[in-house]
Design an enzyme around this catalytic site. Structure first.
Site, PDB file in Angstrom:
ATOM      1  N   ASP A  94       0.786  -1.236   0.000  1.00 51.33           N
ATOM      2  CA  ASP A  94       0.000   0.000   0.000  1.00 51.33           C
ATOM      3  C   ASP A  94       0.816   1.283   0.000  1.00 51.33           C
ATOM      4  O   ASP A  94       0.331   2.327   0.424  1.00 51.33           O
ATOM      5  CB  ASP A  94      -0.891  -0.007   1.249  1.00 51.33           C
ATOM      6  CG  ASP A  94      -0.083  -0.227   2.521  1.00 51.33           C
ATOM      7  OD1 ASP A  94       1.126   0.015   2.500  1.00 51.33           O
ATOM      8  OD2 ASP A  94      -0.675  -0.648   3.534  1.00 51.33           O
ATOM      9  N   GLU A 116      -0.243  -9.140  -0.746  1.00 58.82           N
ATOM     10  CA  GLU A 116      -0.842  -8.530   0.456  1.00 58.82           C
ATOM     11  C   GLU A 116      -2.043  -7.653   0.060  1.00 58.82           C
ATOM     12  O   GLU A 116      -2.140  -6.477   0.443  1.00 58.82           O
ATOM     13  CB  GLU A 116       0.169  -7.722   1.268  1.00 58.82           C
ATOM     14  CG  GLU A 116      -0.280  -7.481   2.704  1.00 58.82           C
ATOM     15  CD  GLU A 116       0.697  -6.614   3.503  1.00 58.82           C
ATOM     16  OE1 GLU A 116       0.681  -5.390   3.341  1.00 58.82           O
ATOM     17  OE2 GLU A 116       1.463  -7.180   4.280  1.00 58.82           O
ATOM     18  N   GLU A 130      -1.982   5.202   2.843  1.00 58.18           N
ATOM     19  CA  GLU A 130      -1.953   3.775   2.490  1.00 58.18           C
ATOM     20  C   GLU A 130      -3.332   3.190   2.202  1.00 58.18           C
ATOM     21  O   GLU A 130      -3.483   2.332   1.328  1.00 58.18           O
ATOM     22  CB  GLU A 130      -1.268   2.973   3.605  1.00 58.18           C
ATOM     23  CG  GLU A 130       0.232   3.243   3.743  1.00 58.18           C
ATOM     24  CD  GLU A 130       0.566   4.499   4.533  1.00 58.18           C
ATOM     25  OE1 GLU A 130      -0.380   5.162   5.036  1.00 58.18           O
ATOM     26  OE2 GLU A 130       1.759   4.834   4.641  1.00 58.18           O
ATOM     27  N   HIS A 203       6.444   5.986  12.695  1.00 53.88           N
ATOM     28  CA  HIS A 203       6.814   6.762  11.499  1.00 53.88           C
ATOM     29  C   HIS A 203       5.634   7.246  10.654  1.00 53.88           C
ATOM     30  O   HIS A 203       5.830   7.970   9.690  1.00 53.88           O
ATOM     31  CB  HIS A 203       7.725   5.927  10.593  1.00 53.88           C
ATOM     32  CG  HIS A 203       6.988   4.816   9.862  1.00 53.88           C
ATOM     33  ND1 HIS A 203       6.775   3.589  10.426  1.00 53.88           N
ATOM     34  CD2 HIS A 203       6.402   4.783   8.640  1.00 53.88           C
ATOM     35  CE1 HIS A 203       6.100   2.832   9.572  1.00 53.88           C
ATOM     36  NE2 HIS A 203       5.850   3.535   8.486  1.00 53.88           N
ATOM     37  N   ARG A 205       2.637   8.936   8.641  1.00 51.68           N
ATOM     38  CA  ARG A 205       2.351  10.344   8.322  1.00 51.68           C
ATOM     39  C   ARG A 205       1.185  10.899   9.129  1.00 51.68           C
ATOM     40  O   ARG A 205       1.206  12.054   9.549  1.00 51.68           O
ATOM     41  CB  ARG A 205       2.048  10.484   6.827  1.00 51.68           C
ATOM     42  CG  ARG A 205       3.287  10.694   5.955  1.00 51.68           C
ATOM     43  CD  ARG A 205       2.929  10.700   4.482  1.00 51.68           C
ATOM     44  NE  ARG A 205       3.965  11.268   3.621  1.00 51.68           N
ATOM     45  CZ  ARG A 205       5.076  10.641   3.242  1.00 51.68           C
ATOM     46  NH1 ARG A 205       5.337   9.428   3.677  1.00 51.68           N
ATOM     47  NH2 ARG A 205       5.943  11.233   2.440  1.00 51.68           N
ATOM     48  N   HIS A 236      13.105   6.430  12.332  1.00 53.21           N
ATOM     49  CA  HIS A 236      12.972   6.526  10.867  1.00 53.21           C
ATOM     50  C   HIS A 236      13.716   7.772  10.368  1.00 53.21           C
ATOM     51  O   HIS A 236      13.668   8.810  11.035  1.00 53.21           O
ATOM     52  CB  HIS A 236      11.471   6.614  10.551  1.00 53.21           C
ATOM     53  CG  HIS A 236      11.150   6.453   9.100  1.00 53.21           C
ATOM     54  ND1 HIS A 236      11.470   7.401   8.162  1.00 53.21           N
ATOM     55  CD2 HIS A 236      10.545   5.456   8.417  1.00 53.21           C
ATOM     56  CE1 HIS A 236      11.078   6.990   6.962  1.00 53.21           C
ATOM     57  NE2 HIS A 236      10.510   5.798   7.096  1.00 53.21           N
TER      58      HIS A 236
HETATM   59  C1  UD1 Z   1       6.850   4.973   3.375  1.00 61.90           C
HETATM   60  C2  UD1 Z   1       5.436   4.602   2.965  1.00 61.90           C
HETATM   61  C3  UD1 Z   1       4.705   3.955   4.111  1.00 61.90           C
HETATM   62  C4  UD1 Z   1       5.503   2.827   4.741  1.00 61.90           C
HETATM   63  C5  UD1 Z   1       6.912   3.307   5.059  1.00 61.90           C
HETATM   64  C6  UD1 Z   1       7.737   2.154   5.532  1.00 61.90           C
HETATM   65  C7  UD1 Z   1       4.318   6.098   1.380  1.00 61.90           C
HETATM   66  C8  UD1 Z   1       3.642   7.389   1.181  1.00 61.90           C
HETATM   67  N1  UD1 Z   1       4.708   5.828   2.627  1.00 61.90           N
HETATM   68  O1  UD1 Z   1       6.736   5.973   4.373  1.00 61.90           O
HETATM   69  O2  UD1 Z   1       3.479   3.435   3.646  1.00 61.90           O
HETATM   70  O3  UD1 Z   1       4.877   2.431   5.941  1.00 61.90           O
HETATM   71  O4  UD1 Z   1       7.505   3.833   3.867  1.00 61.90           O
HETATM   72  O5  UD1 Z   1       8.908   2.574   6.157  1.00 61.90           O
HETATM   73  O6  UD1 Z   1       4.521   5.353   0.449  1.00 61.90           O
HETATM   74  N2  UD1 Z   1      14.366   8.444   4.066  1.00 61.90           N
HETATM   75  C9  UD1 Z   1      15.747   8.318   4.014  1.00 61.90           C
HETATM   76  N3  UD1 Z   1      16.285   7.123   3.670  1.00 61.90           N
HETATM   77  C10 UD1 Z   1      15.538   6.024   3.381  1.00 61.90           C
HETATM   78  C11 UD1 Z   1      14.142   6.156   3.451  1.00 61.90           C
HETATM   79  C12 UD1 Z   1      13.569   7.371   3.774  1.00 61.90           C
HETATM   80  O7  UD1 Z   1      16.465   9.276   4.264  1.00 61.90           O
HETATM   81  O8  UD1 Z   1      16.089   4.947   3.085  1.00 61.90           O
HETATM   82  C13 UD1 Z   1      13.785   9.755   4.456  1.00 61.90           C
HETATM   83  C14 UD1 Z   1      13.800  10.767   3.307  1.00 61.90           C
HETATM   84  O9  UD1 Z   1      13.991  12.048   3.813  1.00 61.90           O
HETATM   85  C15 UD1 Z   1      12.380  10.640   2.747  1.00 61.90           C
HETATM   86  C16 UD1 Z   1      11.603  10.439   4.034  1.00 61.90           C
HETATM   87  O10 UD1 Z   1      12.402   9.571   4.817  1.00 61.90           O
HETATM   88  O11 UD1 Z   1      11.977  11.762   2.007  1.00 61.90           O
HETATM   89  C17 UD1 Z   1      10.210   9.866   3.888  1.00 61.90           C
HETATM   90  O12 UD1 Z   1      10.198   8.702   3.078  1.00 61.90           O
HETATM   91  P1  UD1 Z   1       8.800   8.245   2.399  1.00 61.90           P
HETATM   92  O13 UD1 Z   1       9.044   6.991   1.646  1.00 61.90           O
HETATM   93  O14 UD1 Z   1       8.191   9.382   1.677  1.00 61.90           O
HETATM   94  O15 UD1 Z   1       7.872   8.004   3.637  1.00 61.90           O
HETATM   95  P2  UD1 Z   1       7.917   6.897   4.773  1.00 61.90           P
HETATM   96  O16 UD1 Z   1       7.474   7.542   6.036  1.00 61.90           O
HETATM   97  O17 UD1 Z   1       9.217   6.197   4.747  1.00 61.90           O
HETATM   98  N1  UDP Z   2      12.080  -2.913  10.461  1.00 64.29           N
HETATM   99  C1  UDP Z   2      13.471  -2.946  10.304  1.00 64.29           C
HETATM  100  N2  UDP Z   2      14.235  -2.009  10.944  1.00 64.29           N
HETATM  101  C2  UDP Z   2      13.697  -1.040  11.736  1.00 64.29           C
HETATM  102  C3  UDP Z   2      12.276  -0.997  11.868  1.00 64.29           C
HETATM  103  C4  UDP Z   2      11.508  -1.945  11.223  1.00 64.29           C
HETATM  104  O1  UDP Z   2      13.987  -3.810   9.609  1.00 64.29           O
HETATM  105  O2  UDP Z   2      14.446  -0.233  12.301  1.00 64.29           O
HETATM  106  C5  UDP Z   2      11.253  -3.911   9.752  1.00 64.29           C
HETATM  107  C6  UDP Z   2      10.146  -4.564  10.571  1.00 64.29           C
HETATM  108  O3  UDP Z   2      10.578  -5.714  11.256  1.00 64.29           O
HETATM  109  C7  UDP Z   2       9.149  -4.962   9.518  1.00 64.29           C
HETATM  110  C8  UDP Z   2       9.292  -3.842   8.510  1.00 64.29           C
HETATM  111  O4  UDP Z   2      10.566  -3.238   8.746  1.00 64.29           O
HETATM  112  O5  UDP Z   2       9.548  -6.199   8.927  1.00 64.29           O
HETATM  113  C9  UDP Z   2       8.178  -2.846   8.676  1.00 64.29           C
HETATM  114  O6  UDP Z   2       8.502  -1.727   7.980  1.00 64.29           O
HETATM  115  P1  UDP Z   2       7.946  -0.300   8.345  1.00 64.29           P
HETATM  116  O7  UDP Z   2       7.577  -0.237   9.759  1.00 64.29           O
HETATM  117  O8  UDP Z   2       8.976   0.641   7.832  1.00 64.29           O
HETATM  118  O9  UDP Z   2       6.698  -0.184   7.385  1.00 64.29           O
HETATM  119  P2  UDP Z   2       5.169  -0.601   7.474  1.00 64.29           P
HETATM  120  O10 UDP Z   2       5.119  -2.056   7.726  1.00 64.29           O
HETATM  121  O11 UDP Z   2       4.566   0.242   8.531  1.00 64.29           O
HETATM  122  O12 UDP Z   2       4.652  -0.217   6.140  1.00 64.29           O
END
Ligand code: UD1
Ligand code: UDP
Length: 363
Positions: A94, A116, A130, A203, A205, A236
């Protein structure tokens, strides 16, 4: 048959890698396209599962907006789909990557398999974005791999024909078979030795702002009042989350770290006392590892874990988070009920069921 697996964030990678590995084991041609919505967090998972990317759109920008991600993924997938010409594209879950890839396939009339599929809260703003993403993917998906019977029922209620839905279990549970090890060691576990270790992540939004402030304030108070508790929070990298997490600095029994690699995270989760989270995937990991989870959200799309008692939905109100956290620390009977509730998310063979259905339907 040529399959393209397209994904971009940490959780998608954790749940897609077992499917890629299984399809390849059966001799199926699978190309891997990363959108790069995540960068370091995605690279870690690919290394952990030994899956290499064939292409990477590298869309991530610090502090990216939903518009940024959509625009970059759509424009990248326009080119990738023309070059690769897959018979079917696999997407997961999602995220905005998932939505934008599925939309790209729809524009080019390419089949979509949704891993999923069928999770719903019923509230399009929770989780945000999501719930919208997964509903929209359902409109265009040709094959829906639902992790549970409840997810299948959600799809049927929306009019998805039954022959397009396959109940597979969740591939998150498959992933734990690769990551969790009996001989695991980590200095963080040495730090927590002799204490009850709480593992927290946050983490989402929709929790930015007041919900985060409430959660962190409640958690800090409960930890400070309970001398045998230590808490690890891998923060995060989103700048908005990093800023908010500062509210937990300065307490010597709370450790803020960078995101943990997936092998570290799963192994520490397997050895902790309980988890606090607004994550989706951790709501599946923890019941499989016999750890209670307090879900720091208003809604969950994972009602199965609530029904078995492994998860408790506590919301983001400060008093509720504090009370439920203290209850789980203080009430042994409540703790045992949650810890030993059954895991409703599968037996770790979901990828094999996805492969069975995909190869049967598309070949
Ligand atoms: C995204 C997904 C969310 C999922 C989450 C898992 C969307 C809108 N959100 O949210 O559904 O639960 O991933 O973790 O698709 N960043 C880094 N390095 C990384 C990853 C992220 O620096 O490897 C930072 C960047 O500044 C980036 C920000 O995190 O712009 C947000 O990343 P983004 O993918 O937009 O949102 P998540 O909160 O990670
Ligand atoms: N996870 C990880 N390192 C972390 C936090 C979470 O590897 O520091 C793993 C966690 O065990 C799970 C997955 O990341 O398997 C979940 O991802 P996240 O919470 O980023 O996204 P969501 O499931 O909420 O979309």
């Amino acid at each position: 048959m040529k399959v393209l697996a397209a994904f971009g964030t940490r959780p998608e990678a954790i749940k897609m890698c077992p499917v890629i590995t299984e399809l390849r084991r059966r001799g199926c041609e699978v190309r891997v396209c990363l959108t790069g919505q995540h960068r370091e967090m995605l690279a870690d998972v690919m290394n952990a599962f030994g899956v290499a990317a064939d292409m990477n759109l590298e869309v991530m920008r610090p502090g990216q907006t939903l518009f940024d991600i959509n625009r970059e993924v759509l424009s990248g997938m326009d080119r990738v789909l023309d070059e690769e010409k897959p018979d079917v594209v696999l997407v997961h879950g999602d995220t905005t990557t998932t939505f934008a890839v599925a939309l790209s396939c729809y524009y080019k009339r390419i089949k979509v398999g949704h891993v999923e599929a069928g999770l719903r809260t019923g509230d399009v703003f929770s989780p945000y974005p999501e719930e919208f993403n997964r509903r929209a993917v359902t409109i265009v998906a040709d094959l829906n791999f639902a992790p549970t019977e409840a997810a299948k029922r959600n799809l049927l209620r929306e009019g998805v024909p039954e022959e397009r839905v396959f109940v597979t279990g969740n591939t998150e549970i498959d992933a734990l078979k690769t990551t969790v090890r009996a001989d695991y060691a980590n200095p963080l576990l040495d730090w927590a030795k002799g204490s009850r270790l709480v593992l927290m992540t946050a983490h989402r939004r929709e929790n930015f702002g007041e919900p985060f402030e409430n959660i962190f304030s409640a958690v800090r108070r409960a930890v400070e009042e309970t001398p045998d508790v230590k808490l690890i929070y891998p923060v995060h990298p989103n700048p908005r989350v990093r800023e908010a997490a500062k509210a937990l600095e300065g307490c010597d029994r709370i450790k803020l770290t960078d995101p943990l690699g997936v092998i570290d995270f799963h192994n520490i989760l397997a050895r902790c006392f309980l988890a606090l989270t607004d994550s989706g995937g951790i709501q599946e990991d923890a019941p499989a590892l016999d750890k209670p989870v307090l879900v720091l959200r208003r809604t969950t799309e994972r009602p199965e874990g609530i029904a078995t008692g492994a998860l408790k939905l506590v919301g983001t109100d400060e008093a509720a988070v504090y009370t439920e956290f203290r209850r789980l620390l203080d009430d042994e009977a409540e703790y045992s009920r949650m810890a030993f509730a059954s895991n409703p998310y599968g037996d770790g063979n979901a990828a094999s069921r996805v492969a069975d259905a995909l190869l049967h339907c598309v070949m």
